[in-house]
Design a protein around this motif. Structure first.
Motif, PDB file in Angstrom:
ATOM      1  N   THR A  29       0.863  -1.255   0.181  1.00 25.89           N
ATOM      2  CA  THR A  29      -0.079  -0.051   0.060  1.00 25.89           C
ATOM      3  C   THR A  29       0.794   1.443  -0.093  1.00 25.89           C
ATOM      4  O   THR A  29       0.099   2.416   0.182  1.00 25.89           O
ATOM      5  N   ALA A  30       2.145   1.184  -0.184  1.00 27.32           N
ATOM      6  CA  ALA A  30       3.115   2.291   0.015  1.00 27.32           C
ATOM      7  C   ALA A  30       2.781   3.361  -1.115  1.00 27.32           C
ATOM      8  O   ALA A  30       2.481   4.807  -0.587  1.00 27.32           O
ATOM      9  N   GLU A  31       2.341   2.935  -2.286  1.00 25.11           N
ATOM     10  CA  GLU A  31       2.129   4.192  -3.194  1.00 25.11           C
ATOM     11  C   GLU A  31       0.743   4.581  -2.960  1.00 25.11           C
ATOM     12  O   GLU A  31       0.566   5.863  -3.429  1.00 25.11           O
ATOM     13  N   LEU A  32      -0.102   3.904  -2.690  1.00 30.11           N
ATOM     14  CA  LEU A  32      -1.780   4.171  -2.506  1.00 30.11           C
ATOM     15  C   LEU A  32      -1.400   5.174  -1.226  1.00 30.11           C
ATOM     16  O   LEU A  32      -2.403   6.186  -1.348  1.00 30.11           O
ATOM     17  N   SER A  37      -4.266  11.692   0.372  1.00 33.10           N
ATOM     18  CA  SER A  37      -4.210  13.228   1.519  1.00 33.10           C
ATOM     19  C   SER A  37      -4.845  12.522   2.622  1.00 33.10           C
ATOM     20  O   SER A  37      -5.507  11.672   2.845  1.00 33.10           O
ATOM     21  N   ASP A  38      -4.333  13.111   3.672  1.00 31.58           N
ATOM     22  CA  ASP A  38      -5.069  12.849   5.060  1.00 31.58           C
ATOM     23  C   ASP A  38      -6.381  12.879   5.063  1.00 31.58           C
ATOM     24  O   ASP A  38      -7.077  12.049   5.880  1.00 31.58           O
ATOM     25  N   SER A  39      -7.092  13.500   4.268  1.00 30.55           N
ATOM     26  CA  SER A  39      -8.732  13.997   4.484  1.00 30.55           C
ATOM     27  C   SER A  39      -9.253  12.641   3.477  1.00 30.55           C
ATOM     28  O   SER A  39     -10.562  12.853   3.703  1.00 30.55           O
ATOM     29  N   CYS A  43      -9.562   6.633   0.480  1.00 29.75           N
ATOM     30  CA  CYS A  43      -8.129   6.023   0.349  1.00 29.75           C
ATOM     31  C   CYS A  43      -7.815   5.334   1.754  1.00 29.75           C
ATOM     32  O   CYS A  43      -7.278   4.063   1.611  1.00 29.75           O
ATOM     33  N   HIS A  44      -8.113   5.865   2.711  1.00 26.22           N
ATOM     34  CA  HIS A  44      -7.626   5.243   4.104  1.00 26.22           C
ATOM     35  C   HIS A  44      -8.577   4.116   4.393  1.00 26.22           C
ATOM     36  O   HIS A  44      -8.180   3.086   4.941  1.00 26.22           O
ATOM     37  N   SER A  45      -9.999   3.962   3.930  1.00 22.44           N
ATOM     38  CA  SER A  45     -10.814   2.703   4.175  1.00 22.44           C
ATOM     39  C   SER A  45     -10.008   1.731   3.220  1.00 22.44           C
ATOM     40  O   SER A  45      -9.886   0.506   3.874  1.00 22.44           O
ATOM     41  N   ALA A  46      -9.802   1.948   1.917  1.00 22.56           N
ATOM     42  CA  ALA A  46      -9.118   0.864   1.286  1.00 22.56           C
ATOM     43  C   ALA A  46      -7.769   0.344   1.907  1.00 22.56           C
ATOM     44  O   ALA A  46      -7.352  -0.901   1.786  1.00 22.56           O
TER      45      ALA A  46
END
Length: 138
Positions: A29-32, A37-39, A43-46
Motif C-alpha cells: 500500500t506504499a504508493e496508495l 491525502s490525510d482527508s 483512500c484510508h478505508s481501502a
C-alpha cells in the motif's frame, strides 16, 4: 501527470486506479498511501481493508480495472482539480488463508469522481463511487 493541469488530473486518477488494483493484489500500500491525502476517507478505508486482508492471509484472484473514460477539470489553477472516470471492474475473488471464498465480486461498471489537489505533487483528497452514467457519457 507531472504538471498541474486538467489532463494531469485525469492521468493521476487513471494512475490511482492502477495503484489501487496493485495494492489489493500485492498487499503493498506504499504508493496508495503516498497519493492519499490525510482527508481521503475512501483512500484510508481501502488501505485499512488491504492491510487487514493481507494480515489475515487472504488473497485476491482475477480482478483488474479498465478505464473506459477519463476527464479532468481545473477548479482552481495550479491547486485544485477534479477528475471523472468510467471504470469497468473485472470479476474477482477474495480467498481466506485456507482457500475458502470470502468475497466474490462479478464484473461491474461504475463512475468515479475524484477531488485532487496539487501541493508539490498530486494528492487524492476524495473519491466518490457512483452508478455508471451518473457522471460520464453513457
Amino acid at each position: 501527470m507531472d504538471t498541474p493541469s486538467a489532463d494531469g488530473a485525469a492521468a493521476l486518477a487513471e494512475y490511482f486506479v492502477g495503484v489501487y488494483e496493485y495494492a489489493y493484489t500485492s498487499g503493498d500500500t506504499a504508493e496508495l498511501d503516498r497519493l492519499s491525502s490525510d482527508s481521503c476517507s475512501f483512500c484510508h478505508s481501502a488501505i485499512s481493508d488491504i492491510n487487514q486482508s493481507h494480515a489475515a492471509g487472504e488473497t485476491e484472484e482475477g480482478g483488474g480495472a479498465v478505464v473506459e473514460y477519463a476527464d479532468g477539470a481545473e477548479a482552481s489553477p495550479s491547486e485544485w482539480y477534479t477528475a471523472t472516470l468510467r471504470v469497468k471492474q473485472l470479476a474477482s475473488t477474495r480467498r481466506s488463508a485456507t482457500g475458502e471464498v470470502v468475497v466474490q465480486d462479478p464484473e461491474s461498471k461504475f463512475d468515479l469522481y475524484f477531488a485532487i489537489s496539487w501541493v508539490d505533487g498530486w494528492q487524492v483528497d476524495a473519491v466518490d463511487v457512483m452508478e455508471p452514467g451518473s457522471l460520464t457519457p453513457s
